[in-house]
Each structure stands twice: as structure tokens, then as C-alpha cells.
Design an enzyme around this catalytic site. Sequence first.
Site, PDB file in Angstrom:
ATOM      1  N   TYR A 134       0.826  -1.206   0.000  1.00  0.00           N
ATOM      2  CA  TYR A 134       0.000   0.000   0.000  1.00  0.00           C
ATOM      3  C   TYR A 134       0.866   1.264   0.000  1.00  0.00           C
ATOM      4  O   TYR A 134       0.478   2.294   0.525  1.00  0.00           O
ATOM      5  CB  TYR A 134      -0.939   0.027   1.211  1.00  0.00           C
ATOM      6  CG  TYR A 134      -1.984  -1.077   1.253  1.00  0.00           C
ATOM      7  CD1 TYR A 134      -2.162  -1.964   0.199  1.00  0.00           C
ATOM      8  CD2 TYR A 134      -2.807  -1.209   2.352  1.00  0.00           C
ATOM      9  CE1 TYR A 134      -3.121  -2.966   0.257  1.00  0.00           C
ATOM     10  CE2 TYR A 134      -3.776  -2.205   2.417  1.00  0.00           C
ATOM     11  CZ  TYR A 134      -3.927  -3.082   1.363  1.00  0.00           C
ATOM     12  OH  TYR A 134      -4.887  -4.063   1.433  1.00  0.00           O
ATOM     13  N   LYS A 181       4.784 -14.568   3.817  1.00  0.00           N
ATOM     14  CA  LYS A 181       4.737 -15.500   2.688  1.00  0.00           C
ATOM     15  C   LYS A 181       6.155 -15.563   2.097  1.00  0.00           C
ATOM     16  O   LYS A 181       6.355 -15.419   0.876  1.00  0.00           O
ATOM     17  CB  LYS A 181       3.705 -14.962   1.679  1.00  0.00           C
ATOM     18  CG  LYS A 181       3.233 -15.964   0.689  1.00  0.00           C
ATOM     19  CD  LYS A 181       2.270 -16.997   1.244  1.00  0.00           C
ATOM     20  CE  LYS A 181       2.042 -18.080   0.214  1.00  0.00           C
ATOM     21  NZ  LYS A 181       1.335 -19.251   0.718  1.00  0.00           N
ATOM     22  N   ASP A 214      -1.321 -17.580   4.759  1.00  0.00           N
ATOM     23  CA  ASP A 214      -2.547 -18.303   4.379  1.00  0.00           C
ATOM     24  C   ASP A 214      -2.924 -19.322   5.465  1.00  0.00           C
ATOM     25  O   ASP A 214      -4.095 -19.464   5.829  1.00  0.00           O
ATOM     26  CB  ASP A 214      -2.415 -18.963   2.996  1.00  0.00           C
ATOM     27  CG  ASP A 214      -1.074 -19.634   2.765  1.00  0.00           C
ATOM     28  OD1 ASP A 214      -0.185 -19.537   3.646  1.00  0.00           O
ATOM     29  OD2 ASP A 214      -0.897 -20.287   1.714  1.00  0.00           O
ATOM     30  N   ASP A 238      -4.574  -5.815   6.806  1.00  0.00           N
ATOM     31  CA  ASP A 238      -5.849  -5.252   6.375  1.00  0.00           C
ATOM     32  C   ASP A 238      -6.857  -6.389   6.208  1.00  0.00           C
ATOM     33  O   ASP A 238      -7.983  -6.362   6.734  1.00  0.00           O
ATOM     34  CB  ASP A 238      -5.625  -4.530   5.041  1.00  0.00           C
ATOM     35  CG  ASP A 238      -6.851  -3.808   4.533  1.00  0.00           C
ATOM     36  OD1 ASP A 238      -7.768  -3.560   5.330  1.00  0.00           O
ATOM     37  OD2 ASP A 238      -6.895  -3.490   3.328  1.00  0.00           O
ATOM     38  N   ASP A 242     -10.034  -7.887   9.171  1.00  0.00           N
ATOM     39  CA  ASP A 242     -11.463  -7.949   8.837  1.00  0.00           C
ATOM     40  C   ASP A 242     -11.983  -9.378   8.973  1.00  0.00           C
ATOM     41  O   ASP A 242     -13.099  -9.602   9.456  1.00  0.00           O
ATOM     42  CB  ASP A 242     -11.705  -7.461   7.398  1.00  0.00           C
ATOM     43  CG  ASP A 242     -11.879  -5.952   7.319  1.00  0.00           C
ATOM     44  OD1 ASP A 242     -11.414  -5.258   8.248  1.00  0.00           O
ATOM     45  OD2 ASP A 242     -12.468  -5.462   6.340  1.00  0.00           O
TER      46      ASP A 242
END
Length: 350
Positions: A134, A181, A214, A238, A242
Site C-alpha cells: 500500500y 509468505k 494463508d 488489512d 477484517d
Amino acid sequence: MATVGIIPGDGIGPEITEATVRVLSAAAPYLSYEYIPVGHLIPGGEHDPLPDAAVAGIRRLGAALKAPLEAPRRTGRIVKVRPDGDRVYPSINNAVRRELDLFANVRPIHSVPGISSGPDLDFLIVREVSEGTYSGIEYRIGDDVAQAVKVVTRAAWERIAHFSFRLAVEQGYGRVILGHKANVLNLTDGLELEVVQDVARQYPEVELKDMMVDALGQAIVRGAVPRAVVLLDNQYGDILSDVAAGVTGSIGLGPGANFGESVAVFEACHGAAPDIAGTGRANPVGLILSGAMMLCHLGDAAAADAVEAAVETALRSVRTPDLGGTATTSDVADAVVEAVRAAAPSPARA
Ligand code: ATP
């Protein structure tokens, strides 16, 4: 008498801000508020949605409660023109964090008893918010190719790693879990892992565990994440915050805070939800609990605890539609205020 900034935000922002200020006024009557217009609410329509004066105001106050802001209409991006080169931010929420040098977004994930049929979660997400994917560096190359650049620096990861380990010590978590990752993004996520492992050696009392992001997502949904500080980069944080908020019952429940060296901005983890703005259906609990985090940051842990306990009490009987109820935003505020007052230990809060 402390003064804090209030950014009423866009979409459902003004409604949940009003609810939150009512609760804060009951729990901490000594607080005063300075309203700072940012986003689409600034009178006058099309303009810079993040004026330099607003950034300076938040910096001066040191702490602010911020409702969600919607991406600027038309562009989605924010461009701040500077003599040393324009700064381009991919969203207004990102611009607020980066203009104020807020680098750590903290999101407590706690299941509220009786709300969710899912597993009980109890951990703290720390999201690095100064860089990563981002960073605002995206290119379109002709019609058919687009690229985004993921920026990872040793300095930013040393800072966020120290922040996370200190938090694990101070709040008794005893464990940091880094989600990454690095098996695929060898260089970028690999550098994050390398830096966090280096910093971990300075905190022998805190265990460091690292997990593929993951697998971590799956562990969150299955309730298999132990009590820990969960450290994530900007994008993974982010998404997973959520997801975790959803597992605890609703995205409308999750609180959060952004910390820099000398400024803190407190915000719920959901967005501006324009689809339900003005309907009275918005759940104000995420912002109310963010307000409790602000009280704690200001040194009033008793008032913060009072708000958290009052939210639990209120949620036993008063729930907005996202939690399967029929209550309105202001019904929830009424119930939380009543529970704060009922539990007030001293005349000051009566
Ligand atoms: P952003 O990119 O800023 O996170 P978004 O559009 O992806 O924004 P939200 O604005 O958080 O996401 O909305 C996602 C869904 O959750 C919407 O259907 C919205 O109505 C719902 N929602 C978000 N916040 C609340 C809330 N406080 N109360 C009830 N529903 C909410």
C-alpha cells in the site's frame, strides 16, 4: 482537562461518532473535543480532503478519534503537492496514517460472549502501515499490464518489530506470531522475517513463531491462534483483521488504533459503509471500543474498562442488524451510556 481531536468521517462516520462521543462523555466527563473536518464532509465540495491544517491539528492534540473515510470521489487517491516531490497515497485512510507518521495499526481481536457462534478469539493484531503493497507505487503499462511495488525496508521492520515485542511484554502476551509468505516472496517477506528474527533476540522472554499468512488465515477462522501479538504487513493485516472481526461476530465490532512516535489516532476496523449510511443500522461498537482504547492511551484505564464492560452489558440485549437485532445506532449508544452510569464507581461519573 484533556482535548482530543474528532474526525467525524464519511458514510456512517457521523452517526457512529455521535454515539461514541455520548459514551465518552459519560465515562470521561473531563474530556473536551475539537472537531477536525477531513474527507467529503469538508464544506465546499471538491477540494483537498486532507488539508495540511487538519494534519497539523491532530499532531498538536496528540490524540484523535477518527471515523472511517471514503476514498476521494473520482480519483480514489490522494496527492499532496510538496516542493520536494508530490506524495501519492492510495487512499485517504492511508494518507492520514502516512502524513502523521503513524506506523503501527493495533487491532485487538476479542470474542464478545454470546455474540458469535464461531470460535473464541483472543489476540492482538499489529499491522505495519507505513509501507508494503500500500505504498502507492502502482503502474499501468499500456492497456494490458499493471504492476504494484511492495516496499519493505529494514528500518520500518525494526521499528514495528520492537513495537510488537514491547507490546507483548507490556500486555503479558508472551508471544509474537509473524504472518508472512517468505516461501514465495523470498526477498520482500524474506527481509521482514529476517529483521523480526534479529529483533526477537533482544526479547528472550517473548517467544517468536512465524507462520505462512494463508495458514494463519485458516487458523484464525478455526480458532486455532493462541493468545499472542500477531504481526502482519500492511495488506495481510488489512485482510486478516477484517476476517478476524467477522469471526468474532461482525465487522462492526472491531476497534483499532494507529500509533506513531508522538501521535495516536483511534479508529474502528470497518470502512465508511456508504450502503447503510443514514439508515440507523450502523453498529457503533467498533468506534466506541476504539474510544476506550483512546481513554487507556490517555492514562484513564478505569474509564476504558468501564466502557468495555458497558458494551458487553449492552450487547446482551441491544443489537444492530449486523448482529441479528433490530436496534438502531442510537439505541446502542443509549444502552452503553446507561450501563456506564449504572456501574459508575464515583460521583464524578454518576
Ligand atoms: P474499506 O475499503 O474502507 O474498508 P469497504 O467498502 O471495503 O470499505 P466497509 O465499509 O467496511 O468495507 O463495509 C463492508 C460491509 O460491512 C458493508 O456491507 C457494510 O454495510 C458493512 N459494515 C461495515 N461497517 C459496519 C458497521 N459499523 N455496522 C454495520 N455494518 C457495517
